[in-house]
Design an enzyme around this catalytic site. Structure first.
Site, PDB file in Angstrom:
ATOM      1  N   ARG A 113      -2.362  -3.913  14.184  1.00 23.96           N
ATOM      2  CA  ARG A 113      -0.941  -3.533  14.077  1.00 23.96           C
ATOM      3  C   ARG A 113      -0.694  -2.380  15.027  1.00 23.96           C
ATOM      4  NH1 ARG A 113      -1.631  -3.518   7.613  1.00 23.96           N
ATOM      5  NH2 ARG A 113      -2.647  -5.564   7.571  1.00 23.96           N
ATOM      6  N   ARG A 172      14.573 -12.550   1.720  1.00 24.88           N
ATOM      7  CA  ARG A 172      15.548 -11.456   1.752  1.00 24.88           C
ATOM      8  C   ARG A 172      16.863 -11.821   1.069  1.00 24.88           C
ATOM      9  NH1 ARG A 172      11.383  -9.898   2.903  1.00 24.88           N
ATOM     10  NH2 ARG A 172      10.694  -8.773   4.766  1.00 24.88           N
ATOM     11  N   GLY A 193       9.225 -12.818   4.123  1.00 23.86           N
ATOM     12  CA  GLY A 193      10.552 -13.013   4.698  1.00 23.86           C
ATOM     13  C   GLY A 193      11.633 -13.357   3.702  1.00 23.86           C
ATOM     14  N   HIS A 236       0.529 -12.414   4.654  1.00 20.09           N
ATOM     15  CA  HIS A 236       0.483 -10.954   4.606  1.00 20.09           C
ATOM     16  C   HIS A 236       1.712 -10.356   5.317  1.00 20.09           C
ATOM     17  CE1 HIS A 236      -2.805  -8.169   3.232  1.00 20.09           C
ATOM     18  NE2 HIS A 236      -1.991  -7.285   3.762  1.00 20.09           N
ATOM     19  N   LYS A 257      -4.632 -14.644  -2.884  1.00 18.39           N
ATOM     20  CA  LYS A 257      -3.436 -14.336  -2.081  1.00 18.39           C
ATOM     21  C   LYS A 257      -3.788 -14.407  -0.603  1.00 18.39           C
ATOM     22  CE  LYS A 257      -0.056 -10.669  -1.211  1.00 18.39           C
ATOM     23  NZ  LYS A 257      -0.472 -10.073   0.054  1.00 18.39           N
ATOM     24  N   THR A 271      -6.974 -10.734  -2.581  1.00 17.95           N
ATOM     25  CA  THR A 271      -6.421 -10.976  -1.240  1.00 17.95           C
ATOM     26  C   THR A 271      -7.525 -11.480  -0.326  1.00 17.95           C
ATOM     27  OG1 THR A 271      -4.660  -9.376  -1.537  1.00 17.95           O
ATOM     28  CG2 THR A 271      -5.271  -9.883   0.729  1.00 17.95           C
ATOM     29  N   TYR A 312      -8.645  -5.802  -3.196  1.00 15.27           N
ATOM     30  CA  TYR A 312      -9.357  -5.922  -1.924  1.00 15.27           C
ATOM     31  C   TYR A 312     -10.818  -5.706  -2.252  1.00 15.27           C
ATOM     32  CZ  TYR A 312      -5.296  -5.493   1.248  1.00 15.27           C
ATOM     33  OH  TYR A 312      -4.140  -5.693   1.952  1.00 15.27           O
ATOM     34  N   ALA A 356       0.826  -1.211   0.000  1.00 19.16           N
ATOM     35  CA  ALA A 356       0.000   0.000   0.000  1.00 19.16           C
ATOM     36  C   ALA A 356       0.863   1.265   0.000  1.00 19.16           C
ATOM     37  CB  ALA A 356      -0.883  -0.004   1.252  1.00 19.16           C
ATOM     38  N   SER A 401      -1.216  -2.732  -5.823  1.00 18.03           N
ATOM     39  CA  SER A 401      -2.192  -2.877  -4.732  1.00 18.03           C
ATOM     40  C   SER A 401      -3.473  -2.095  -5.008  1.00 18.03           C
ATOM     41  CB  SER A 401      -1.557  -2.359  -3.443  1.00 18.03           C
ATOM     42  OG  SER A 401      -2.521  -2.169  -2.438  1.00 18.03           O
TER      43      SER A 401
HETATM   44  C1  LIG Z   1       3.746  -1.760   3.906  1.00 14.84           C
HETATM   45  C2  LIG Z   1       3.009  -2.961   3.408  1.00 14.84           C
HETATM   46  C3  LIG Z   1       1.795  -2.796   2.760  1.00 14.84           C
HETATM   47  C4  LIG Z   1       1.113  -3.905   2.266  1.00 14.84           C
HETATM   48  N1  LIG Z   1      -0.030  -3.709   1.557  1.00 14.84           N
HETATM   49  C5  LIG Z   1      -0.653  -4.762   1.010  1.00 14.84           C
HETATM   50  C6  LIG Z   1      -1.776  -4.566   0.163  1.00 14.84           C
HETATM   51  O1  LIG Z   1      -2.181  -3.451  -0.097  1.00 14.84           O
HETATM   52  N2  LIG Z   1      -2.379  -5.681  -0.348  1.00 14.84           N
HETATM   53  C7  LIG Z   1      -1.942  -6.945  -0.093  1.00 14.84           C
HETATM   54  O2  LIG Z   1      -2.526  -7.927  -0.582  1.00 14.84           O
HETATM   55  N3  LIG Z   1      -0.856  -7.157   0.678  1.00 14.84           N
HETATM   56  C8  LIG Z   1      -0.213  -6.101   1.229  1.00 14.84           C
HETATM   57  N4  LIG Z   1       0.909  -6.316   1.977  1.00 14.84           N
HETATM   58  C9  LIG Z   1       1.452  -7.687   2.124  1.00 14.84           C
HETATM   59  C10 LIG Z   1       2.440  -7.989   0.986  1.00 14.84           C
HETATM   60  O3  LIG Z   1       1.787  -8.145  -0.243  1.00 14.84           O
HETATM   61  C11 LIG Z   1       3.213  -9.288   1.239  1.00 14.84           C
HETATM   62  O4  LIG Z   1       2.304 -10.346   1.457  1.00 14.84           O
HETATM   63  C12 LIG Z   1       4.205  -9.226   2.394  1.00 14.84           C
HETATM   64  O5  LIG Z   1       4.753  -7.934   2.534  1.00 14.84           O
HETATM   65  C13 LIG Z   1       5.318 -10.238   2.157  1.00 14.84           C
HETATM   66  O6  LIG Z   1       6.209 -10.271   3.208  1.00 14.84           O
HETATM   67  P1  LIG Z   1       7.615  -9.476   3.215  1.00 14.84           P
HETATM   68  O7  LIG Z   1       7.287  -8.047   3.489  1.00 14.84           O
HETATM   69  O8  LIG Z   1       8.333 -10.130   4.355  1.00 14.84           O
HETATM   70  O9  LIG Z   1       8.292  -9.674   1.892  1.00 14.84           O
HETATM   71  C14 LIG Z   1       1.614  -5.215   2.486  1.00 14.84           C
HETATM   72  C15 LIG Z   1       2.832  -5.369   3.155  1.00 14.84           C
HETATM   73  C16 LIG Z   1       3.529  -4.261   3.615  1.00 14.84           C
HETATM   74  C17 LIG Z   1       4.843  -4.475   4.291  1.00 14.84           C
END
Ligand SMILES: Cc1cc2nc3c(=O)[nH]c(=O)nc-3n(C[C@H](O)[C@H](O)[C@H](O)COP(=O)(O)O)c2cc1C
Length: 351
Positions: free
Chosen positions: A167, A285, A283, A250, A226, A158, A132, A82, A109
């Site tokens: 959070r 990296r 995760g 997520h 997802k 999602t 969403y 996001a 997103s």
């Molecule tokens: C700042 C942030 C915003 C996110 N926004 C969305 C979103 O808008 N839609 C969604 O399906 N997942 C969202 N996610 C989840 C990511 O798509 C993803 O599943 C997740 O970040 C993967 O883990 P990682 O950050 O360890 O790579 C978001 C994650 C983060 C960190």
């Protein structure tokens, strides 16, 4: 802007931590409640070892892959995240340019801070659209139509946000807002206890019965779910004709205590039996993390937070470098395990 000298993805996180306002860094880095699933995602990769093959010709490696009709130069995707303007003033425009330059499929997103038309204009590579459900069919269908019109090649629904996770680090600074995800009927709850994590993007009324109209509204674009971490859900999705499963918790931002995604992968792979594409995130990296997920049956891997850290550190160039670093690490890891192509990444490599 300073040249980008970061050697790995964690160094990009350090730059973001040092340069972003604390509230923004916390929004990106944080997870739900005690952040156990955030930690579990990384720990699962660290727990698994690699059993490298000897004396394989790996003089040239091929990272190319096909994914739901797309030919991609490598299997590293940008997960939907996001509000990119929190990380960089150019926001999603910079992400689009960086992803295109690095050959990464960009999953846009629903919660963008830039209009989809403008993101499309800034992209020269393929995009998927993450949906969403916005509470009513009408609101979601309008967004799906816009996603189709702006050239997205699949819908990624999602399914792990019936309500927004709790959070505790979150408090958005004023001035950056979601431009599409403001369902007119939604109003913030007056009850303070639920206000903090209520949201227009929470889709508590979404069920399996909704997949048909979502697919119809997209004119038959490939559909991925997802946020699936169970084999029985994956099987049900495949039986309903879903084209892809995106194994995700997520990034530990929803259900705290949700299983690490690498640990969930085998169950989903077994249930899908090659009948749908599998993406995994959470995760990742290092190139060796990506390699483990690919060896255990994922067709592609995605990164969430690292793209935001790349954006924060260097805009489009930062996103590009994050992806290129991970690709270079994956390429090296393939050579070192004795795999010249993605097909040679098989489960026996992972201990
Ligand atoms: C700042 C942030 C915003 C996110 N926004 C969305 C979103 O808008 N839609 C969604 O399906 N997942 C969202 N996610 C989840 C990511 O798509 C993803 O599943 C997740 O970040 C993967 O883990 P990682 O950050 O360890 O790579 C978001 C994650 C983060 C960190």
């Amino acid at each position: 802007m300073e040249p980008l000298t970061q050697l790995n993805l964690d160094e990009f996180e350090s730059v973001a931590r040092d340069t972003l306002p604390a509230v923004t860094y916390d929004f990106i880095a944080g997870g739900a409640e005690d952040e156990r699933s955030v930690a579990a995602n990384r720990a699962a990769f660290q727990r698994r070892g690699l059993r490298n093959r000897a004396l394989v010709d790996v003089a040239t490696r091929d990272l190319r892959t096909g994914l739901l009709g797309l030919d991609l130069p490598h299997p590293i995707l940008l997960a939907p995240t996001a509000l990119h303007r929190l990380a960089h003033p150019d926001g999603e425009l910079a992400t689009a340019r960086g992803a295109s330059a690095a050959g990464a499929l960009y999953t846009v997103s629903t919660a963008t801070s830039t209009r989809l038309e403008d993101i499309a204009a800034a992209s020269s590579g393929p995009r998927w659209f993450q949906l969403y459900h916005l509470g009513t069919r009408e609101a979601s269908e309008e967004l799906i139509r816009l996603a189709v019109k702006t050239g997205h090649r699949a819908i990624v629904l999602t399914v792990d946000v019936p309500l927004l996770g709790r959070r505790e680090r979150d408090l958005l600074p004023p001035g950056v807002a979601m431009v599409h995800a403001h369902e007119p009927a939604w109003a913030p709850p007056t009850d303070d206890r639920s206000r903090a994590w209520a949201s227009p993007i929470a889709s508590a009324n979404l069920t399996w019965d909704d997949l048909a109209w979502i697919r119809a509204a997209s004119g038959g674009l490939p559909l991925l779910l997802k946020g699936v971490v169970r084999g029985d859900d994956a099987k049900r999705a495949v039986d309903l004709g879903v084209d892809g499963l995106w194994v995700s918790n997520h990034g530990g931002r929803q259900l705290d205590g949700a299983i690490a995604t690498l640990d969930a992968l085998a169950d989903v792979v077994a249930a899908v039996r090659g009948k749908a594409a599998i993406v995994v995130d959470g995760g990742i990296r290092r190139g060796t993390d990506a390699l483990k997920a690919l060896a255990l049956g994922a067709d592609a891997v995605a990164i969430g937070r690292p793209q935001m850290y790349g954006l924060a550190a260097g805009g489009a160039g930062g996103v590009q470098r994050v992806v290129e670093l991970l690709c270079a690490e994956l390429d090296l890891a393939m050579a070192l395990v004795g795999a010249a192509s993605l097909d040679a990444l098989t489960p026996d490599l992972v201990a």
